[in-house]
Design a protein around this motif. Structure first.
Motif, PDB file in Angstrom:
ATOM      1  N   TYR A  11       4.494   9.325   0.838  1.00 32.27           N
ATOM      2  CA  TYR A  11       4.017   8.599   2.014  1.00 32.27           C
ATOM      3  C   TYR A  11       3.440   7.221   1.681  1.00 32.27           C
ATOM      4  CZ  TYR A  11       4.159  13.397   3.736  1.00 32.27           C
ATOM      5  OH  TYR A  11       4.554  14.672   4.043  1.00 32.27           O
ATOM      6  N   ALA A  12       3.450   6.851   0.405  1.00 34.46           N
ATOM      7  CA  ALA A  12       2.731   5.652  -0.041  1.00 34.46           C
ATOM      8  C   ALA A  12       3.381   4.333   0.355  1.00 34.46           C
ATOM      9  CB  ALA A  12       2.550   5.700  -1.561  1.00 34.46           C
ATOM     10  N   ALA A  13       4.658   4.328   0.651  1.00 35.23           N
ATOM     11  CA  ALA A  13       5.354   3.064   0.905  1.00 35.23           C
ATOM     12  C   ALA A  13       5.114   2.497   2.297  1.00 35.23           C
ATOM     13  CB  ALA A  13       6.855   3.239   0.675  1.00 35.23           C
ATOM     14  N   LYS A  14       4.604   3.307   3.211  1.00 34.35           N
ATOM     15  CA  LYS A  14       4.472   2.863   4.603  1.00 34.35           C
ATOM     16  C   LYS A  14       3.147   3.330   5.203  1.00 34.35           C
ATOM     17  CE  LYS A  14       6.886   2.976   8.990  1.00 34.35           C
ATOM     18  NZ  LYS A  14       7.862   3.630   9.815  1.00 34.35           N
ATOM     19  N   LEU A  15       2.541   2.459   5.983  1.00 37.67           N
ATOM     20  CA  LEU A  15       1.322   2.792   6.718  1.00 37.67           C
ATOM     21  C   LEU A  15       1.718   3.162   8.142  1.00 37.67           C
ATOM     22  CD1 LEU A  15      -0.879  -0.208   5.536  1.00 37.67           C
ATOM     23  CD2 LEU A  15      -0.934   2.144   4.673  1.00 37.67           C
ATOM     24  N   SER A  16       1.587   4.429   8.496  1.00 34.85           N
ATOM     25  CA  SER A  16       2.042   4.831   9.830  1.00 34.85           C
ATOM     26  C   SER A  16       0.957   5.472  10.702  1.00 34.85           C
ATOM     27  CB  SER A  16       3.216   5.808   9.713  1.00 34.85           C
ATOM     28  OG  SER A  16       2.758   7.070   9.266  1.00 34.85           O
ATOM     29  N   PHE A  61      -0.377  11.686  -6.403  1.00 42.40           N
ATOM     30  CA  PHE A  61      -1.071  10.687  -5.597  1.00 42.40           C
ATOM     31  C   PHE A  61      -0.830   9.279  -6.124  1.00 42.40           C
ATOM     32  CE2 PHE A  61      -3.609  14.271  -4.090  1.00 42.40           C
ATOM     33  CZ  PHE A  61      -3.750  13.945  -2.758  1.00 42.40           C
ATOM     34  N   GLU A  62      -0.892   8.323  -5.202  1.00 43.16           N
ATOM     35  CA  GLU A  62      -0.848   6.904  -5.545  1.00 43.16           C
ATOM     36  C   GLU A  62      -2.021   6.213  -4.860  1.00 43.16           C
ATOM     37  OE1 GLU A  62       2.694   4.717  -5.452  1.00 43.16           O
ATOM     38  OE2 GLU A  62       3.741   6.186  -6.676  1.00 43.16           O
ATOM     39  N   MET A  63      -2.607   5.253  -5.575  1.00 44.45           N
ATOM     40  CA  MET A  63      -3.689   4.460  -5.007  1.00 44.45           C
ATOM     41  C   MET A  63      -3.075   3.196  -4.421  1.00 44.45           C
ATOM     42  SD  MET A  63      -6.918   4.221  -4.332  1.00 44.45           S
ATOM     43  CE  MET A  63      -7.717   5.436  -5.375  1.00 44.45           C
ATOM     44  N   LEU A  64      -3.296   3.009  -3.132  1.00 42.30           N
ATOM     45  CA  LEU A  64      -2.787   1.820  -2.452  1.00 42.30           C
ATOM     46  C   LEU A  64      -3.896   0.782  -2.349  1.00 42.30           C
ATOM     47  CD1 LEU A  64      -0.908   4.174  -1.517  1.00 42.30           C
ATOM     48  CD2 LEU A  64      -0.630   2.930   0.607  1.00 42.30           C
ATOM     49  N   GLU A  65      -3.553  -0.447  -2.648  1.00 36.89           N
ATOM     50  CA  GLU A  65      -4.435  -1.589  -2.401  1.00 36.89           C
ATOM     51  C   GLU A  65      -3.865  -2.283  -1.173  1.00 36.89           C
ATOM     52  OE1 GLU A  65      -5.104  -4.102  -5.833  1.00 36.89           O
ATOM     53  OE2 GLU A  65      -4.620  -2.393  -7.132  1.00 36.89           O
ATOM     54  N   ILE A  66      -4.672  -2.377  -0.144  1.00 32.54           N
ATOM     55  CA  ILE A  66      -4.209  -2.892   1.139  1.00 32.54           C
ATOM     56  C   ILE A  66      -4.976  -4.164   1.466  1.00 32.54           C
ATOM     57  CG2 ILE A  66      -4.044  -2.374   3.609  1.00 32.54           C
ATOM     58  CD1 ILE A  66      -3.930   0.636   2.701  1.00 32.54           C
ATOM     59  N   TYR A 132      -1.407  -7.390  15.674  1.00 27.61           N
ATOM     60  CA  TYR A 132      -1.487  -8.034  14.363  1.00 27.61           C
ATOM     61  C   TYR A 132      -1.441  -7.037  13.204  1.00 27.61           C
ATOM     62  CZ  TYR A 132      -2.692 -12.233  16.951  1.00 27.61           C
ATOM     63  OH  TYR A 132      -2.671 -13.292  17.802  1.00 27.61           O
ATOM     64  N   PHE A 133      -1.143  -5.785  13.494  1.00 25.88           N
ATOM     65  CA  PHE A 133      -1.091  -4.777  12.439  1.00 25.88           C
ATOM     66  C   PHE A 133      -0.099  -5.168  11.337  1.00 25.88           C
ATOM     67  CE2 PHE A 133       0.869  -0.919  10.656  1.00 25.88           C
ATOM     68  CZ  PHE A 133      -0.243  -0.408   9.999  1.00 25.88           C
ATOM     69  N   LYS A 134       0.989  -5.819  11.695  1.00 28.71           N
ATOM     70  CA  LYS A 134       2.005  -6.189  10.700  1.00 28.71           C
ATOM     71  C   LYS A 134       1.483  -7.195   9.678  1.00 28.71           C
ATOM     72  CE  LYS A 134       5.913  -4.970  13.493  1.00 28.71           C
ATOM     73  NZ  LYS A 134       7.062  -5.310  14.247  1.00 28.71           N
ATOM     74  N   LYS A 135       0.352  -7.815   9.957  1.00 28.94           N
ATOM     75  CA  LYS A 135      -0.253  -8.745   9.001  1.00 28.94           C
ATOM     76  C   LYS A 135      -0.983  -7.997   7.878  1.00 28.94           C
ATOM     77  CE  LYS A 135      -0.838 -12.583  12.234  1.00 28.94           C
ATOM     78  NZ  LYS A 135       0.066 -13.521  11.605  1.00 28.94           N
ATOM     79  N   ILE A 136      -1.274  -6.724   8.101  1.00 30.68           N
ATOM     80  CA  ILE A 136      -1.924  -5.886   7.098  1.00 30.68           C
ATOM     81  C   ILE A 136      -0.834  -5.382   6.155  1.00 30.68           C
ATOM     82  CG2 ILE A 136      -3.233  -3.763   6.721  1.00 30.68           C
ATOM     83  CD1 ILE A 136      -4.430  -4.224   9.571  1.00 30.68           C
ATOM     84  N   LYS A 137      -1.019  -5.623   4.866  1.00 27.20           N
ATOM     85  CA  LYS A 137       0.049  -5.342   3.887  1.00 27.20           C
ATOM     86  C   LYS A 137      -0.448  -4.469   2.739  1.00 27.20           C
ATOM     87  CE  LYS A 137       3.008  -8.292   5.743  1.00 27.20           C
ATOM     88  NZ  LYS A 137       4.075  -7.834   6.544  1.00 27.20           N
ATOM     89  N   ILE A 138       0.443  -3.625   2.267  1.00 27.34           N
ATOM     90  CA  ILE A 138       0.198  -2.922   1.010  1.00 27.34           C
ATOM     91  C   ILE A 138       0.462  -3.933  -0.092  1.00 27.34           C
ATOM     92  CG2 ILE A 138       0.923  -1.058  -0.524  1.00 27.34           C
ATOM     93  CD1 ILE A 138       1.814   0.481   2.017  1.00 27.34           C
ATOM     94  N   LYS A 139      -0.567  -4.275  -0.813  1.00 27.73           N
ATOM     95  CA  LYS A 139      -0.475  -5.288  -1.860  1.00 27.73           C
ATOM     96  C   LYS A 139       0.046  -4.683  -3.165  1.00 27.73           C
ATOM     97  CE  LYS A 139      -3.964  -7.892  -4.016  1.00 27.73           C
ATOM     98  NZ  LYS A 139      -5.274  -8.484  -3.947  1.00 27.73           N
ATOM     99  N   ALA A 140      -0.362  -3.460  -3.438  1.00 29.60           N
ATOM    100  CA  ALA A 140       0.071  -2.777  -4.658  1.00 29.60           C
ATOM    101  C   ALA A 140      -0.145  -1.285  -4.494  1.00 29.60           C
ATOM    102  CB  ALA A 140      -0.722  -3.289  -5.859  1.00 29.60           C
ATOM    103  N   HIS A 141       0.611  -0.517  -5.237  1.00 30.94           N
ATOM    104  CA  HIS A 141       0.319   0.915  -5.340  1.00 30.94           C
ATOM    105  C   HIS A 141       0.715   1.383  -6.723  1.00 30.94           C
ATOM    106  CE1 HIS A 141       4.561   2.119  -4.469  1.00 30.94           C
ATOM    107  NE2 HIS A 141       4.529   1.100  -3.644  1.00 30.94           N
ATOM    108  N   SER A 142      -0.072   2.304  -7.241  1.00 32.84           N
ATOM    109  CA  SER A 142       0.171   2.790  -8.589  1.00 32.84           C
ATOM    110  C   SER A 142      -0.208   4.261  -8.674  1.00 32.84           C
ATOM    111  CB  SER A 142      -0.645   1.972  -9.594  1.00 32.84           C
ATOM    112  OG  SER A 142      -2.016   2.025  -9.266  1.00 32.84           O
ATOM    113  N   PRO A 143       0.403   4.989  -9.597  1.00 36.81           N
ATOM    114  CA  PRO A 143       0.073   6.406  -9.747  1.00 36.81           C
ATOM    115  C   PRO A 143      -1.422   6.584  -9.982  1.00 36.81           C
ATOM    116  CG  PRO A 143       1.982   5.844 -11.082  1.00 36.81           C
ATOM    117  CD  PRO A 143       1.426   4.555 -10.556  1.00 36.81           C
ATOM    118  N   PHE A 144      -1.973   7.615  -9.384  1.00 38.87           N
ATOM    119  CA  PHE A 144      -3.402   7.910  -9.544  1.00 38.87           C
ATOM    120  C   PHE A 144      -3.520   9.266 -10.213  1.00 38.87           C
ATOM    121  CE2 PHE A 144      -7.523   9.562  -8.408  1.00 38.87           C
ATOM    122  CZ  PHE A 144      -8.346   8.470  -8.655  1.00 38.87           C
TER     123      PHE A 144
END
Length: 152
Positions: A11-16, A61-66, A132-144
């Motif tokens: 689920y880490a690739a998309k904010l839904s 798990f992955e840690m998302l930086e948003i 403006y939700f589309k302006k919020i971006k996943i900047k990075a994600h990495s295995p946690f």
């Protein structure tokens, strides 16, 4: 502003917000989509581990930086606005009403709320329906990887 979210890899690739809508949580009723984030990596982890014993935690798990652009206004819920025992389980219905109202009125893309897990820290709720939700971006994600001492 940067916030964090600990998410299962699939689920880490998309904010839904669909996951939160499945059962309802502290800040949303069942059927209401929103994305839960935290002001630190540690809080993002704590918000996950309070729900399951460590031996049942999935290992994917992955840690998302948003990234939340500074131009977005953030609505803040203060401790004074919350009912007594708002942070207990099961969830207080008033906290769900606050979150549902945030989504329904669609005035803000982000709602800042106190963490029920770590006093003094904050969660950030994202409204996937805001213009403006589309302006919020996943900047990075990495295995946690959880520290192995949690499982001893």
């Amino acid at each position: 502003m940067q916030v964090f979210r600990l998410s299962r890899k699939k689920y880490a690739a998309k904010l839904s917000g669909k996951g939160a809508a499945l059962s309802g949580n502290r800040w949303n009723s069942k059927g209401v989509e929103m994305i839960y984030c935290a002001d630190s990596r540690a809080l993002a982890m704590a918000e996950v581990v309070v729900h399951l014993p460590f031996y049942l935690l999935p290992q994917d798990f992955e840690m998302l930086e948003i990234s939340i652009p500074d131009i977005l206004k953030i609505k803040t819920v203060s401790q004074k606005e919350l009912p007594e025992m708002w942070n207990r389980f099961p969830h207080h219905p008033k906290t769900q009403l606050i979150g549902d109202h945030f989504i329904r009125t669609n005035e803000y893309a982000v709602l800042k709320v106190p963490s029920a897990v770590v006093k003094g820290d904050f969660n950030f709720l994202l409204n996937p329906y805001h213009k403006y939700f589309k302006k919020i971006k996943i900047k990075a994600h990495s295995p946690f990887i959880f520290d192995s001492r949690f499982f001893e």
